[in-house]
Design a protein around this motif. Structure first.
Motif, PDB file in Angstrom:
ATOM      1  N   LEU A  31       0.851  -1.187   0.000  1.00  0.00           N
ATOM      2  CA  LEU A  31       0.000   0.000   0.000  1.00  0.00           C
ATOM      3  C   LEU A  31       0.887   1.237   0.000  1.00  0.00           C
ATOM      4  CD1 LEU A  31      -2.759   1.477   0.391  1.00  0.00           C
ATOM      5  CD2 LEU A  31      -2.353   1.275   2.850  1.00  0.00           C
ATOM      6  N   HIS A  32       0.616   2.139  -0.932  1.00  0.00           N
ATOM      7  CA  HIS A  32       1.331   3.411  -1.000  1.00  0.00           C
ATOM      8  C   HIS A  32       0.313   4.533  -0.852  1.00  0.00           C
ATOM      9  CE1 HIS A  32       3.937   6.650  -2.375  1.00  0.00           C
ATOM     10  NE2 HIS A  32       2.902   7.051  -3.086  1.00  0.00           N
ATOM     11  N   ALA A  33       0.630   5.545  -0.058  1.00  0.00           N
ATOM     12  CA  ALA A  33      -0.200   6.737   0.080  1.00  0.00           C
ATOM     13  C   ALA A  33       0.719   7.941   0.241  1.00  0.00           C
ATOM     14  CB  ALA A  33      -1.133   6.617   1.282  1.00  0.00           C
ATOM     15  N   SER A  34       0.467   8.978  -0.553  1.00  0.00           N
ATOM     16  CA  SER A  34       1.289  10.183  -0.467  1.00  0.00           C
ATOM     17  C   SER A  34       0.559  11.345  -1.127  1.00  0.00           C
ATOM     18  CB  SER A  34       2.640   9.969  -1.154  1.00  0.00           C
ATOM     19  OG  SER A  34       2.463   9.799  -2.559  1.00  0.00           O
ATOM     20  N   THR A  35       1.177  12.510  -1.059  1.00  0.00           N
ATOM     21  CA  THR A  35       0.703  13.680  -1.785  1.00  0.00           C
ATOM     22  C   THR A  35       1.793  14.060  -2.768  1.00  0.00           C
ATOM     23  OG1 THR A  35      -0.581  14.434   0.119  1.00  0.00           O
ATOM     24  CG2 THR A  35      -0.092  16.066  -1.576  1.00  0.00           C
ATOM     25  N   VAL A  36       1.403  14.216  -4.021  1.00  0.00           N
ATOM     26  CA  VAL A  36       2.345  14.603  -5.073  1.00  0.00           C
ATOM     27  C   VAL A  36       1.857  15.907  -5.704  1.00  0.00           C
ATOM     28  CG1 VAL A  36       3.042  12.232  -5.563  1.00  0.00           C
ATOM     29  CG2 VAL A  36       1.148  13.241  -6.825  1.00  0.00           C
ATOM     30  N   THR A  37       2.716  16.521  -6.489  1.00  0.00           N
ATOM     31  CA  THR A  37       2.342  17.734  -7.205  1.00  0.00           C
ATOM     32  C   THR A  37       2.131  17.381  -8.666  1.00  0.00           C
ATOM     33  OG1 THR A  37       3.623  19.079  -5.680  1.00  0.00           O
ATOM     34  CG2 THR A  37       3.058  20.083  -7.791  1.00  0.00           C
ATOM     35  N   GLU A  38       0.967  17.752  -9.177  1.00  0.00           N
ATOM     36  CA  GLU A  38       0.649  17.522 -10.583  1.00  0.00           C
ATOM     37  C   GLU A  38       0.165  18.845 -11.166  1.00  0.00           C
ATOM     38  OE1 GLU A  38      -1.507  14.099 -13.108  1.00  0.00           O
ATOM     39  OE2 GLU A  38      -2.721  14.920 -11.485  1.00  0.00           O
ATOM     40  N   ASP A  39       0.858  19.325 -12.166  1.00  0.00           N
ATOM     41  CA  ASP A  39       0.529  20.598 -12.804  1.00  0.00           C
ATOM     42  C   ASP A  39       0.431  21.724 -11.777  1.00  0.00           C
ATOM     43  OD1 ASP A  39       0.067  22.211 -15.050  1.00  0.00           O
ATOM     44  OD2 ASP A  39      -2.116  21.972 -14.885  1.00  0.00           O
ATOM     45  N   GLY A  40       1.345  21.695 -10.806  1.00  0.00           N
ATOM     46  CA  GLY A  40       1.416  22.739  -9.791  1.00  0.00           C
ATOM     47  C   GLY A  40       0.406  22.611  -8.668  1.00  0.00           C
ATOM     48  N   GLN A  41      -0.381  21.562  -8.687  1.00  0.00           N
ATOM     49  CA  GLN A  41      -1.409  21.377  -7.667  1.00  0.00           C
ATOM     50  C   GLN A  41      -1.133  20.107  -6.858  1.00  0.00           C
ATOM     51  OE1 GLN A  41      -3.931  23.643  -7.194  1.00  0.00           O
ATOM     52  NE2 GLN A  41      -2.804  24.807  -8.738  1.00  0.00           N
TER      53      GLN A  41
END
Length: 96
Positions: A31-41
């Protein structure tokens, strides 16, 4: 290049089995959970992935407790039935 590195939690682990060549193999789910940035968001990402470890890597994976986190590295391949992807773990290290 087919290389994947994933920070993940060990959700499920099967029992050690052996390939026709006699190598130990261990199936698991991560299980992977994270926050990434996509198109500056910012975007929250969560996924479960089926994985397998073959050979000596089964020892450290077998010693990892369910719920523990680690950095899993390896490659992606088609599952034997051709439906979906399987993450082949080739190295494991403690999460920093």
């Amino acid at each position: 290049m087919n290389r994947m590195v994933l920070s993940a939690q060990l959700l499920e682990r099967g029992v050690v089995r052996y390939t026709p060549a006699g190598l130990p193999a261990l199936d698991c789910r991560l299980l992977h959970a994270s926050t990434v940035t996509e198109d500056g968001q910012p975007r929250k990402v969560s996924l479960e992935i089926r994985a397998v470890a073959i050979g000596e890597i089964t020892r450290p994976l077998g010693a990892l407790a369910l719920g523990d986190h680690g950095i899993f590295a390896g490659f992606l391949a088609s599952m034997r039935n051709g439906r979906g992807l399987l993450f082949h773990i080739t190295s494991l290290s403690a999460e920093a």
